[in-house]
Design an enzyme around this catalytic site. Structure first.
Site, mmCIF file in Angstrom:
data_model
loop_
_atom_site.group_PDB
_atom_site.id
_atom_site.type_symbol
_atom_site.label_atom_id
_atom_site.label_comp_id
_atom_site.label_asym_id
_atom_site.label_seq_id
_atom_site.Cartn_x
_atom_site.Cartn_y
_atom_site.Cartn_z
ATOM 1 N N SER A 258 0.848 -1.184 0.000
ATOM 2 C CA SER A 258 0.000 0.000 0.000
ATOM 3 C C SER A 258 0.888 1.241 0.000
ATOM 4 C CB SER A 258 -0.888 0.006 1.243
ATOM 5 O OG SER A 258 -0.085 0.312 2.363
ATOM 6 N N LYS A 259 0.249 2.389 0.077
ATOM 7 C CA LYS A 259 0.972 3.667 0.095
ATOM 8 C C LYS A 259 1.979 3.725 1.234
ATOM 9 C CE LYS A 259 -1.865 7.148 -2.124
ATOM 10 N NZ LYS A 259 -1.247 6.904 -3.377
ATOM 11 N N ARG A 260 1.580 3.095 2.352
ATOM 12 C CA ARG A 260 2.450 3.075 3.532
ATOM 13 C C ARG A 260 3.853 2.587 3.202
ATOM 14 N NH1 ARG A 260 1.849 -0.866 7.191
ATOM 15 N NH2 ARG A 260 0.347 -1.928 5.853
ATOM 16 N N GLY A 262 5.436 3.082 0.536
ATOM 17 C CA GLY A 262 6.099 3.939 -0.453
ATOM 18 C C GLY A 262 5.672 3.624 -1.875
ATOM 19 N N GLU A 268 0.903 8.756 -10.240
ATOM 20 C CA GLU A 268 1.811 9.519 -9.359
ATOM 21 C C GLU A 268 3.268 9.295 -9.757
ATOM 22 O OE1 GLU A 268 -0.282 9.796 -5.020
ATOM 23 O OE2 GLU A 268 -0.001 7.812 -5.859
#
Ligand code: GLU
Length: 490
Positions: A258-260, A262, A268
């Site tokens: 996930s975004k966590r 990185g 993006e």
């Protein structure tokens, strides 16, 4: 509908437009693309948008933008030609209705009028009794007429597949080998929802078959769907494609990526100064390797070496540092012309129109920064001083423990020496280097302190490309004028 699987390799990327495309999805796309390209086959983009509640506006455009940016061109798809379209499921209703009617007529599916609330209650009761929650076959043995009546009354009706109550279903995953599933563990799952749209399972099977898909390469999270799909193929009298399940991708802490961790969406990444070839190289290594220890791979390397044996079966771990390292490697292997163009495109995006898009100057600057950067986005901040001078803060005009007066003296001497140097023709960075080193030695200063002072004065920043070369590109006059500005600050 009962078409034979063609011999030609035909693979598809079948994303649901439920958000921005993420790394895992693009890896699936890449492996399908590489397999098609290696085998002279076709790569197809199909949008699986039957779950209207989860659809997010703009997702289809972003998926297409992501594929285009990464260079994963498709031969057939919503905006490309193809003989098996439309390639958007919401435009293919007729195909699904035909399939559902066949399943109902053959007694392999049945309607059910249990409302979502009743189904929830059923599951709650099962939990209370310590049983695994699931649909209990409530309408399995009811007559079709009875259920047609409910339909007439306007009750929400779904269609479910009549899954055999016992036995196994087996298939050969081309990487993992034989996989066996117990049918008694599979509920009579929904194939047509109350809104008249098919579920993923039905639409996926109908389309893979009618689009003559030869191989399904998809994430491991879909393994439990494969037995359901095989049942559908069987009941519809269709030949299934071959299946290959790709390993999961985890973050460093072994949890779902996930975004966590990185990881960003492809859109993006596109904005972040990453090169598409670097991202493709990196995602190729997520769960696959060319089995020759090579890590820096071009598109061609990936195509030439792609095979199922190179796929791993255990989860792969996303490592943002490695991605950034690979980006640096790809930047360095890029020719200067391309890098200059990329920089110019970035300069165009800059609001400040005092920027000069001087290709000549850029062609001298780019080789200076190329060796040091890991992202295209690092270029502008490190070359800005060539175009715009921002006077350094007083606090960084320093040289060891020297006083302002002493620094002024050193800088004045340098101005004199540089002015003398100006008389020479063809001044190169070696002349500048010699001058600065000699001066430093004569002054008895530490080289680091002295060059640091000059760098800060001329660039206005504490880090910059190599100093002697930078002064050569900037020009002696401009450098002198900047040093004079600093003398005035002191
Ligand atoms: N629509 C599914 C997804 O979003 C496709 C899974 C498959 O490839 O069968 O990933």
């Amino acid at each position: 509908m009962n078409k034979k699987i063609s011999q030609e390799v035909r693979v598809r990327f079948a994303p649901s437009p439920t958000g921005d495309p993420h790394l895992g999805a693009m890896r699936t796309a890449l492996f399908n693309w590489a397999f098609a390209r290696k085998n002279g086959g076709k790569f197809i983009l199909r949008i699986e948008d039957t779950d209207k509640k989860r659809q997010i506006e703009g997702s289809i455009e972003n998926i297409i933008e992501g594929l285009n940016w990464l260079g994963l061109n498709y031969d057939e798809g919503p905006d490309a030609r193809g003989d098996y379209g439309p390639y958007i499921q919401s435009q293919r209703k007729k195909h699904y209705v035909d399939a559902v009617n066949k399943l109902l007529d053959d007694g392999n599916a049945y309607m059910c009028d249990l409302s979502p609330e009743e189904l929830e209650k059923m599951k709650e009761d099962q939990k209370l009794q310590g049983k695994p929650p699931g649909y209990n076959g409530y309408s399995r043995n009811r007559s079709r007429e009875d259920l047609e009546e409910s339909k007439k009354k306007g009750l929400p009706i779904v269609v479910r597949l009549k899954v055999p109550l016992s036995g196994n279903i087996e298939f050969n995953d081309l990487r993992r080998g034989s996989m066996k599933f117990d049918l008694s563990k599979i509920d009579d799952f929904v194939i047509l929802k109350a809104d008249g749209l098919p579920t993923y399972h039905l639409a996926n099977v109908v389309d893979d078959s009618s689009m003559l898909i030869s191989h399904v390469l998809r994430g491991e999270e879909w393994i439990s769907s494969t037995p359901k799909h095989l049942l559908l193929y069987k009941f519809l009298g269709l030949e299934p494609p071959s299946f290959v399940h790709l390993p999961l991708i985890f973050g460093k802490d072994k949890t779902k990526l996930s975004k966590r961790h990185g990881a960003s969406s492809i859109i993006e990444y596109k904005k972040s100064g990453l090169l598409p070839e670097a991202l493709v190289n990196y995602i190729a290594l997520l769960g696959w390797s060319p089995r020759n220890d090579k890590e820096v791979l071009s598109y061609k390397d990936i195509i030439d070496n792609f095979d199922f044996q190179g796929l791993s079966v255990s989860p792969s771990i996303f490592d943002p540092e490695k991605l950034s390292w690979l980006n640096g490697v790809h930047i360095r292997s890029m020719d200067n012309e391309t890098l200059i163009k990329l920089t110019q495109n970035k300069l165009f995006e800059e609001p400040d129109d005092t920027y000069k898009l001087d290709s000549n100057k850029l062609s001298k600057i780019i080789p200076l920064v190329k060796e040091r950067i890991k992202s295209i986005d690092e270029i502008l901040p490190s070359i800005r001083f060539f175009f715009i001078y921002t006077k350094p803060k007083r606090s960084i005009i320093k040289c060891g423990s020297l006083s302002s007066e002493e620094i002024k003296e050193i800088l004045n001497k340098l101005v004199t020496d540089l002015t003398v140097l100006l008389k020479k023709n063809n001044i190169t960075h070696s002349d500048i280097e010699k001058l600065l080193r000699d001066n430093c030695e004569n002054l008895g200063l530490k080289l680091r302190d002295y060059l640091g002072l000059i760098r800060n004065c001329i660039t206005g920043a504490e880090v910059s490309p190599p100093l002697f070369e930078s002064i050569e590109v900037l020009g002696i006059e401009e450098s002198v004028s900047r040093i004079q500005d600093c003398i005035n600050i002191l």
